[in-house]
Every structure is written in structure tokens, then in C-alpha cells.
Design a protein around this motif. Structure first.
Motif, mmCIF file in Angstrom:
data_model
loop_
_atom_site.group_PDB
_atom_site.id
_atom_site.type_symbol
_atom_site.label_atom_id
_atom_site.label_comp_id
_atom_site.label_asym_id
_atom_site.label_seq_id
_atom_site.Cartn_x
_atom_site.Cartn_y
_atom_site.Cartn_z
ATOM 1 N N GLU A 185 0.829 -1.210 0.000
ATOM 2 C CA GLU A 185 0.000 0.000 0.000
ATOM 3 C C GLU A 185 0.862 1.258 0.000
ATOM 4 N N ARG A 186 1.955 1.226 0.746
ATOM 5 C CA ARG A 186 2.857 2.378 0.744
ATOM 6 C C ARG A 186 3.404 2.628 -0.664
ATOM 7 N N ARG A 187 3.786 1.554 -1.358
ATOM 8 C CA ARG A 187 4.308 1.736 -2.714
ATOM 9 C C ARG A 187 3.244 2.317 -3.634
ATOM 10 N N ILE A 188 2.002 1.886 -3.453
ATOM 11 C CA ILE A 188 0.901 2.450 -4.244
ATOM 12 C C ILE A 188 0.769 3.943 -3.974
ATOM 13 N N LEU A 189 0.808 4.342 -2.716
ATOM 14 C CA LEU A 189 0.628 5.746 -2.358
ATOM 15 C C LEU A 189 1.788 6.599 -2.861
ATOM 16 N N VAL A 190 2.996 6.065 -2.825
ATOM 17 C CA VAL A 190 4.131 6.781 -3.397
ATOM 18 C C VAL A 190 3.920 6.974 -4.897
ATOM 19 N N ALA A 191 3.422 5.939 -5.570
ATOM 20 C CA ALA A 191 3.177 6.030 -7.015
ATOM 21 C C ALA A 191 2.068 7.033 -7.343
ATOM 22 N N ASP A 194 2.105 12.103 -7.357
ATOM 23 C CA ASP A 194 1.989 13.154 -8.369
ATOM 24 C C ASP A 194 0.709 13.041 -9.194
ATOM 25 N N GLY A 195 -0.158 12.109 -8.824
ATOM 26 C CA GLY A 195 -1.441 11.998 -9.502
ATOM 27 C C GLY A 195 -1.466 10.945 -10.583
ATOM 28 N N LEU A 196 -2.689 10.627 -11.026
ATOM 29 C CA LEU A 196 -2.879 9.659 -12.099
ATOM 30 C C LEU A 196 -2.471 10.244 -13.439
ATOM 31 N N ALA A 197 -1.954 9.382 -14.297
ATOM 32 C CA ALA A 197 -1.677 9.800 -15.668
ATOM 33 C C ALA A 197 -2.986 10.051 -16.402
ATOM 34 N N LEU A 198 -2.956 10.972 -17.350
ATOM 35 C CA LEU A 198 -4.127 11.232 -18.190
ATOM 36 C C LEU A 198 -4.033 10.332 -19.415
ATOM 37 N N SER A 199 -4.301 9.056 -19.170
ATOM 38 C CA SER A 199 -4.225 8.034 -20.201
ATOM 39 C C SER A 199 -5.411 7.099 -20.036
ATOM 40 N N GLU A 200 -5.623 6.224 -20.987
ATOM 41 C CA GLU A 200 -6.809 5.365 -20.946
ATOM 42 C C GLU A 200 -6.830 4.468 -19.721
ATOM 43 N N ARG A 201 -5.675 3.939 -19.318
ATOM 44 C CA ARG A 201 -5.621 3.006 -18.183
ATOM 45 C C ARG A 201 -4.588 3.485 -17.161
ATOM 46 N N GLY A 207 0.091 0.608 -10.824
ATOM 47 C CA GLY A 207 0.461 -0.741 -10.412
ATOM 48 C C GLY A 207 1.880 -1.093 -10.813
ATOM 49 N N GLU A 208 2.245 -0.762 -12.034
ATOM 50 C CA GLU A 208 3.596 -1.074 -12.502
ATOM 51 C C GLU A 208 4.646 -0.368 -11.659
ATOM 52 N N ALA A 209 4.379 0.890 -11.291
ATOM 53 C CA ALA A 209 5.332 1.638 -10.470
ATOM 54 C C ALA A 209 5.487 1.024 -9.083
ATOM 55 N N ALA A 210 4.423 0.358 -8.626
ATOM 56 C CA ALA A 210 4.442 -0.261 -7.292
ATOM 57 C C ALA A 210 4.787 -1.741 -7.339
ATOM 58 N N GLY A 211 5.090 -2.267 -8.520
ATOM 59 C CA GLY A 211 5.418 -3.683 -8.651
ATOM 60 C C GLY A 211 4.209 -4.594 -8.551
ATOM 61 N N LEU A 212 3.035 -4.082 -8.961
ATOM 62 C CA LEU A 212 1.788 -4.835 -8.876
ATOM 63 C C LEU A 212 1.073 -4.780 -10.212
ATOM 64 N N ASP A 213 0.063 -5.648 -10.371
ATOM 65 C CA ASP A 213 -0.721 -5.536 -11.594
ATOM 66 C C ASP A 213 -1.871 -4.556 -11.369
ATOM 67 N N GLU A 214 -2.581 -4.267 -12.429
ATOM 68 C CA GLU A 214 -3.620 -3.242 -12.416
ATOM 69 C C GLU A 214 -4.731 -3.562 -11.411
ATOM 70 N N ASP A 215 -5.217 -4.795 -11.430
ATOM 71 C CA ASP A 215 -6.313 -5.162 -10.528
ATOM 72 C C ASP A 215 -5.879 -5.110 -9.068
ATOM 73 N N GLU A 216 -4.638 -5.522 -8.792
ATOM 74 C CA GLU A 216 -4.142 -5.428 -7.414
ATOM 75 C C GLU A 216 -4.088 -3.976 -6.957
ATOM 76 N N ALA A 217 -3.640 -3.083 -7.845
ATOM 77 C CA ALA A 217 -3.571 -1.668 -7.498
ATOM 78 C C ALA A 217 -4.955 -1.114 -7.178
ATOM 79 N N LEU A 218 -5.932 -1.444 -8.013
ATOM 80 C CA LEU A 218 -7.300 -0.967 -7.780
ATOM 81 C C LEU A 218 -7.858 -1.501 -6.473
ATOM 82 N N GLN A 219 -7.602 -2.752 -6.187
ATOM 83 C CA GLN A 219 -8.101 -3.353 -4.950
ATOM 84 C C GLN A 219 -7.486 -2.683 -3.720
ATOM 85 N N LEU A 220 -6.189 -2.425 -3.775
ATOM 86 C CA LEU A 220 -5.528 -1.802 -2.635
ATOM 87 C C LEU A 220 -6.026 -0.367 -2.424
ATOM 88 N N ILE A 221 -6.208 0.379 -3.508
ATOM 89 C CA ILE A 221 -6.711 1.749 -3.385
ATOM 90 C C ILE A 221 -8.114 1.750 -2.793
#
Length: 337
Positions: A185-191, A194-201, A207-221
Motif C-alpha cells: 500500500e505504501r508503494r501504491i501511495l508513493v506512485a 503526483d497523480g494519475l496519468a491522463l491516459s486510458e488506463r 500498479g507497474e510503479a508499485a510492482g503490482l498488476d492493475e487489478d491489485e492496485a485498484l483493490q488496494l486503493i
């Protein structure tokens, strides 16, 4: 003052909180306002370019992840810009404002732990040659810097106040969070700092910045929001470009046995963006209850201060109203400084 029309206004009015936690959030927002996904992304990009949008992301409850403190300096007028630049250069400083008071430079320091906070404050004092007044958070009652575009609280209709009160009931802070954060969760918050990218996904990149996949990132948030560690997720807007320039930090000296009761009462009012308790630092700082009001008109904000004071029955207590003059720095909290 900048004006907004069309999609930009709808984005700010509708998405300062409750941001969609899905793989393609901008597409979901677009569907809700009958626009295209690219229109939403482009609208947010324009808001960022104009300095209105700070970021799309998380507002964290203080001291649940890392550490933070409010601090202030008393700076001679002819040194103010020099000292403000020194303070803003510190990576751990995320907010830095000039306010109307003998203590005229106020800043927030965040970091991984208390040691990093102390290091930042020590450097600021050493580099400026000025003593730092440190005011760590003791208790937060409400933390919600979202605001409507239709005006400040002093001019709300009865219907607008009722709607705001319903929303406010969801944002009041009840007790302390039940847990800390995991390393993932700390890695997610660090990622997210500076905010979400303005991109489709955008959550895929988080998730990639935190070493996780997309669904894991969404679940943790989602879990961080559910547990009150993320207090708000959505558009983080800079209010000054939109005409909110009569913004005041109001402080009172409230008896220790009464301060929590009064703080909760003030926090329930829709016009109060922030409300929290911090220590007195006698003799230079006799106040322990803080509230932040955002407004477009100085007279209306002062009237709102008077109304809050009457409502809370604290007219006999010492108080001060510190209007903001300039913003030298405003960004998301640093968890790694």
C-alpha cells in the motif's frame, strides 16, 4: 479569475471525490456526462495547463502514512520571497503560503517518519536563520478540500446548504483509522503522489510503479479508501485561479476540556474545509483549534467566521483570522522525502 465552461466545469463539479476505481475511469466519467473519453482526458489536461488542476489522485488522512506537521516562520517583508524559496526547495514541503500575521509564512512538511520531519525543519531553520514554530496535528475533525463552483458558503441557498451537509456527513472523521498500511500500500501511495496519468488506463501505470498488476492496485486503493486512510480520491483543484482568493485559516483558543466538542461542531458545517486541533506554543501562539474557510469575498468570509463563532458559542474565546496572501507551493504529500 479564470472562467470555466462546458466539460471543464462538469468535471470539477462532479469528480473531486468518488473517482471511478475501474480500469478505464475516464471512459466511465465520460459516459456519466455524455462526452467522449478523449474529451475528458483533454479537458483534464487543459485544466492542468491552466494551473487549475493540481492532480487527479488521493488526499491522505494525516499521519496514517508517514508523518507530517504544520510549521510557521516570522519573516521580515524584505526577505519573504528569499525565505519562501528556501522553504519551497525542500522536497518534504508540499504546501507553502504567505498569511496575514506576524507569523507570515506557513508550510506543511511531510515525510516517511518523524526523523525526516525533524531533519527538514532543522534545515529550514539553519538555512533561513529563523526559528521554526512547529504545530503537529493532535486531532483532525474534517479534511475535505473539495469545493463547489457555485460560490462560497456564505452565499449558499438553503437547498445548497442541505446538499452540502449531506455530503459533509460522509467526510467527518470518526476516531482513528483501525490500521496502518502494508508495504504494498505504501508503494501504491508513493506512485500516486503526483497523480494519475491522463491516459486510458492510468491505474495500470500506478500498479507497474508499485510492482503490482492493475487489478491489485485498484483493490488496494479501494481498501485504503474504505479504511479511511485515503480521505478523498478525485480531482485536486487549486482554488485561487478560480477566484477563491479570500481564504482564511481561523484559529481559536478553546479550553482543553471543550476543544473536541467544539471542533466536531465546526466540522459539521459545510463551509469549513478543514478543522483540526494542534498544540499551543506559548507565548507566541496561544491557539489550539484551526478551521479553514475558502471564499471569493473577504467580507463574506468574515461574516461566515462570525456565524460559526455564534453557532459554536465561542464568541468569548480569543481568535485570529489569517487570510492567505500568496501560494508559493502546492503539491501532493511526499512519502519518501
Amino acid at each position: 479569475m479564470m472562467t470555466l465552461e462546458g466539460i471543464e466545469k462538469r468535471l470539477i463539479d462532479g469528480w473531486q471525490r468518488d473517482f471511478p476505481l475501474v480500469q478505464r475511469p475516464y471512459r466511465e466519467i465520460a459516459a456519466s456526462i455524455h462526452a467522449g473519453e478523449n474529451e475528458v482526458i483533454e479537458g483534464l489536461a487543459r485544466l492542468g495547463q491552466r494551473g487549475i488542476l493540481s492532480r487527479v489522485g488521493a488526499t491522505l488522512r494525516p499521519n496514517t502514512v508517514g508523518a507530517s506537521t504544520l510549521a510557521a516562520l516570522s519573516v521580515a517583508e524584505d526577505r519573504l520571497e528569499e525565505v519562501a524559496a528556501i522553504v519551497s526547495s525542500e522536497a518534504g514541503v508540499n504546501h507553502n503560503y504567505e498569511r496575514e500575521h506576524a507569523l507570515n509564512l506557513w508550510f506543511v512538511v511531510t515525510g516517511r517518519d518523524q526523523a525526516s520531519i525533524r531533519s527538514t525543519l532543522h534545515r529550514v531553520s539553519a538555512r533561513t536563520g529563523l526559528p521554526v514554530l512547529e504545530l503537529p496535528l493532535e486531532r483532525a475533525y474534517v479534511l475535505d478540500l473539495g469545493f463547489p463552483l457555485h460560490g462560497d458558503g456564505a452565499h449558499w441557498s438553503a437547498k445548497e446548504r442541505a446538499e452540502a451537509a449531506q455530503l459533509r456527513a460522509r467526510t467527518l472523521l470518526q476516531g482513528e483509522p483501525a490500521r496502518g498500511v502494508t508495504e504494498s500500500e505504501r508503494r501504491i501511495l508513493v506512485a500516486l503522489a503526483d497523480g494519475l496519468a491522463l491516459s486510458e488506463r492510468p491505474f495500470k501505470a500506478v500498479g507497474e510503479a508499485a510492482g503490482l498488476d492493475e487489478d491489485e492496485a485498484l483493490q488496494l486503493i479501494a481498501g485504503l479508501i474504505e479504511d479511511g486512510i485515503i480521505s478523498r480520491f478525485g480531482l485536486v483543484v487549486r482554488h485561487r485561479p478560480l477566484g477563491y482568493r479570500a481564504n482564511a485559516m481561523v484559529v481559536w483558543d478553546i479550553a482543553d476540556r471543550e476543544v473536541d466538542r467544539i471542533g466536531k461542531r465546526l466540522a459539521a458545517e459545510p463551509g469549513v474545509a478543514l478543522c483540526y486541533r494542534r498544540p499551543r506554543r506559548l507565548p507566541s501562539w496561544p491557539y489550539n483549534l484551526f478551521a479553514m474557510l475558502l471564499g471569493k469575498d473577504r467580507g463574506a468570509v468574515l461574516a461566515e467566521v462570525d456565524a460559526l463563532t455564534r453557532m459554536a458559542e465561542i464568541g468569548d474565546r480569543p481568535r485570529a483570522v489569517l487570510f492567505s496572501r500568496r501560494s508559493f507551493k502546492q503539491r501532493g504529500a511526499s512519502l519518501s522525502a
